[in-house]
Structure formats: structure tokens, C-alpha cells
Design an enzyme around this catalytic site. Sequence first.
Site, mmCIF file in Angstrom:
data_model
loop_
_atom_site.group_PDB
_atom_site.id
_atom_site.type_symbol
_atom_site.label_atom_id
_atom_site.label_comp_id
_atom_site.label_asym_id
_atom_site.label_seq_id
_atom_site.Cartn_x
_atom_site.Cartn_y
_atom_site.Cartn_z
ATOM 1 N N HIS A 218 0.830 -1.265 -0.094
ATOM 2 C CA HIS A 218 -0.045 0.093 -0.046
ATOM 3 C C HIS A 218 0.908 1.288 0.076
ATOM 4 O O HIS A 218 0.824 2.092 0.961
ATOM 5 C CB HIS A 218 -0.859 -0.189 1.220
ATOM 6 C CG HIS A 218 -1.728 -1.278 1.413
ATOM 7 N ND1 HIS A 218 -1.229 -2.549 1.553
ATOM 8 C CD2 HIS A 218 -2.992 -1.323 0.909
ATOM 9 C CE1 HIS A 218 -2.090 -3.118 1.699
ATOM 10 N NE2 HIS A 218 -3.297 -2.869 1.127
ATOM 11 N N GLU B 122 -8.755 -5.789 -5.199
ATOM 12 C CA GLU B 122 -7.643 -6.451 -4.374
ATOM 13 C C GLU B 122 -7.960 -8.010 -4.603
ATOM 14 O O GLU B 122 -7.042 -8.972 -4.432
ATOM 15 C CB GLU B 122 -7.632 -6.294 -3.006
ATOM 16 C CG GLU B 122 -7.030 -5.045 -2.477
ATOM 17 C CD GLU B 122 -7.072 -4.722 -1.127
ATOM 18 O OE1 GLU B 122 -6.229 -3.947 -0.636
ATOM 19 O OE2 GLU B 122 -7.658 -5.393 -0.411
#
Lengths: 283, 130
Positions: A59, A243
Site C-alpha cells: 500500500h 484486491e
Amino acid sequence: MAKVTAGVGVSHVPAIGVAMDTGLTEQPYWQPVFEGFKFSRTWMKESKPDVIVLVYNDHCTAFSAECIPTFALGCAAEFAPADEGWGPRPVPVLKGHQELASHIAQSVILDEFDLTIMNAMEVDHGATVPLSVMFGDMEEGDEWPCLVIPLCVNVVQYPPPTGNRCYNLGKAIRRAVDSYPEDLQVMVFGTGGMSHQLQAERAGLINPEWDKRFLDLLTEDPVAGSQIPHVEYMREAGSEGIEMVMWHVMRGALDDEVTEVHRHYHIPASNTAVGHIILENKS
Amino acid sequence: MTKKDYDDIPGTFVFDADRSRQGYHLNMFCSSLRLAKNREAMQADPEGYMAGFPMTAAQIEAVRERDWNGMLALGGNIYYTSKLAAFDKINFQDLAAMMTGVSRDEYRDMMLNGGRSIEGNRYTSEWEDK
């Protein structure tokens, strides 16, 4: 020979890590989230994997906007938990299996999956939260019970790799593991999801019907699941729900037919629907 | 720009190459705050620290104002802007509340009640009357 024994799908919500790190897991908000991992922790102890290939996304931690590899395989000896802005999580450093990682890299590259090789990499909550929920709390000085090979997938900048590409990479990883001479029990984790949107005015979107269908397909019809187009994830499961493509890497590494031994689904953890599944190879 | 199949998702900025190009320096600024030494420098002198990144005037203003949706509209990505939020000690859930224009408690209650429904939230056309 090395063998892929099972696959695990699990969300990697950062707040779950915070709840564990700050002792909140028995609070009413968090108790039902962790209840669903009780079975999994016992199952992990009994299954005793030697190595986990952990498919996750970074991230904007190890990778900034400067460099965005689609697939990056961790081939380092160890991977330290990173400072993501709040200080590093108080969990053990991940120890890699360098020889197996290098073997996987070589095998899948010759299989035409052009991976990036990472010989130094820190890992963020995407990698550490799945280990925490599956292994439970760690004391200072503890080590993770097995070795971990992180496989980082870009899902930050559109487009991530397709579900189909992820599924086929899983198959290539399976071929690599199958051809590795050491006797090793290998698990593959697919992490992230389930439905969630973190950004802008539609933040908080949750779609349990869609999530259930995704889990059903994962177990029963993985090829159909791997064909879900990107726009469907973003529209139906939220912009960050994409995701879930990473779960197809895990599924591709398993047999065509698997036994679903556990499933857990709960809303919410922070902004997210928590999903978890354990699939075992029958052979 | 060519039409994209995700342009009609309401309330959503898909962080594609066009947005990445537009937001590059803003995102580099935000991700720099991951490191403690940079957080300290930003704390000590916000304007001086921001000046180290060639952001547009609009981006700098959005950072100053903590206009979280504005940053996204100017090419920011949520995973990057969340580093600026962490600098402000704002977690993901409270950041989401701010971006959706409701109070922290209202947002938390919405999530506890199952989150934002997909019904009525798939297409921009469904939001036109809002």
C-alpha cells in the site's frame, strides 16, 4: 518433493492488526471478526506448513509512485515490517526461503511470467495482518512458525493484472513448487478484499451477495471466477475490492477440485467486509 | 481522453495512468510522510516541506485545506493520501467519514449496519437526482 497442500484466502484490513496489537480483540466490535479465525489457528497448528507463499499488495509502502511492478517476488532472507506512517507493527520479521523463492522466480520466468525479483523489501499490513490472524498473537522474541515468501501484486494503480493472469500465475507457481526437490509442505495465501471502498463519496460500499458468489466460484468454478472483469470488481465490490484478483493466484496453485474446510464472513472491520476461506487439495 | 468502462461508477476516482500522471508529485509528497524523519520535517515547517515537491498550486491548496476529495480529484490516490491522514492521526475509517461528508459516528453506524448498499450506487445515472 515440495507439495502445495492448501490455500487460504483472507482479508488484510489494517485495523485488524491494530486491534490485535492494542488488545481489542475481545471487544464486542472485534469479537465476531476474530471468532471466525479460531478454527483457522487450530488448523494452522495441525497443518504445520514449512513455507507460505503469501500473495498480497503493498500500500505505497515498499513501493512509491516511482516504481510499480505488477508482480514482485520476495527473494530476500528476511522482510521487516515497515513503518506505514504509524510506526512498524510489533510483529516478528518474516523469514524467507531463499532457495525456494529463487527456484519459483526462475521457473515462472521461464514459464513466461516476467516477475520482478526483490532482494530487499519491507512488508506492510498487507503481508503481516494475514499472518497475525492465522497464527494469533506473537510475544516479543517469537518467530513466525514458518518461512514466508511474499509475492507482491500491484492493485494500487489501475490496471492490476487480470484475474485470469493471476490464476495462471498460480498454476505456474504450482509447477515450480512441484519441481522443487526438498520435502516441503507449502501453503499459498491470497489476501485482500472483500468488498470495500476506501475513497471518495462512495466509501463504505459493501456487497455481501457479490462476495458470497465470489467465494462460491473460488471453491467450485475457479475458471469462471478468474474471468470476472476489472470493472465488475470496482462497480460491484468497491474500488478497493479489486484486491480480490490476488485470491486467484492462490486458487490457481491448488488442484482443480478442492475441499472447502472453512469459511468466515463478517461485516464490518473498519470500512471492509472481512472474508476468509480455507481450501485443501484432495490429493 | 477515451471513454473508460469505469467512468460511470459514482463517487469513485479510479487511479489509472492518467490520474497517476496528474497526481505524481502529490502522491510522492504523501508517501514521503511514511518515514518518521519526514514527518518531523513536515511538522516543523509544513510550507517549506511541501515546497520540496513540485505540486501544482491547486494540489498544495488541497493539502493545506485537507480537502481529501479534492486531493483525489487532482490525481491523489487514497493509499497515498492516507499517509497524510496518518500524519494527522486520522485512521482509514475516520478518513472515509470525512470523504463521504458524514460524522464519524454516522459513518461507523452505517458500517455496523452492513455498510453502504450497492443498490442505487452502481451507476452515475443513479446519483443524478441526489
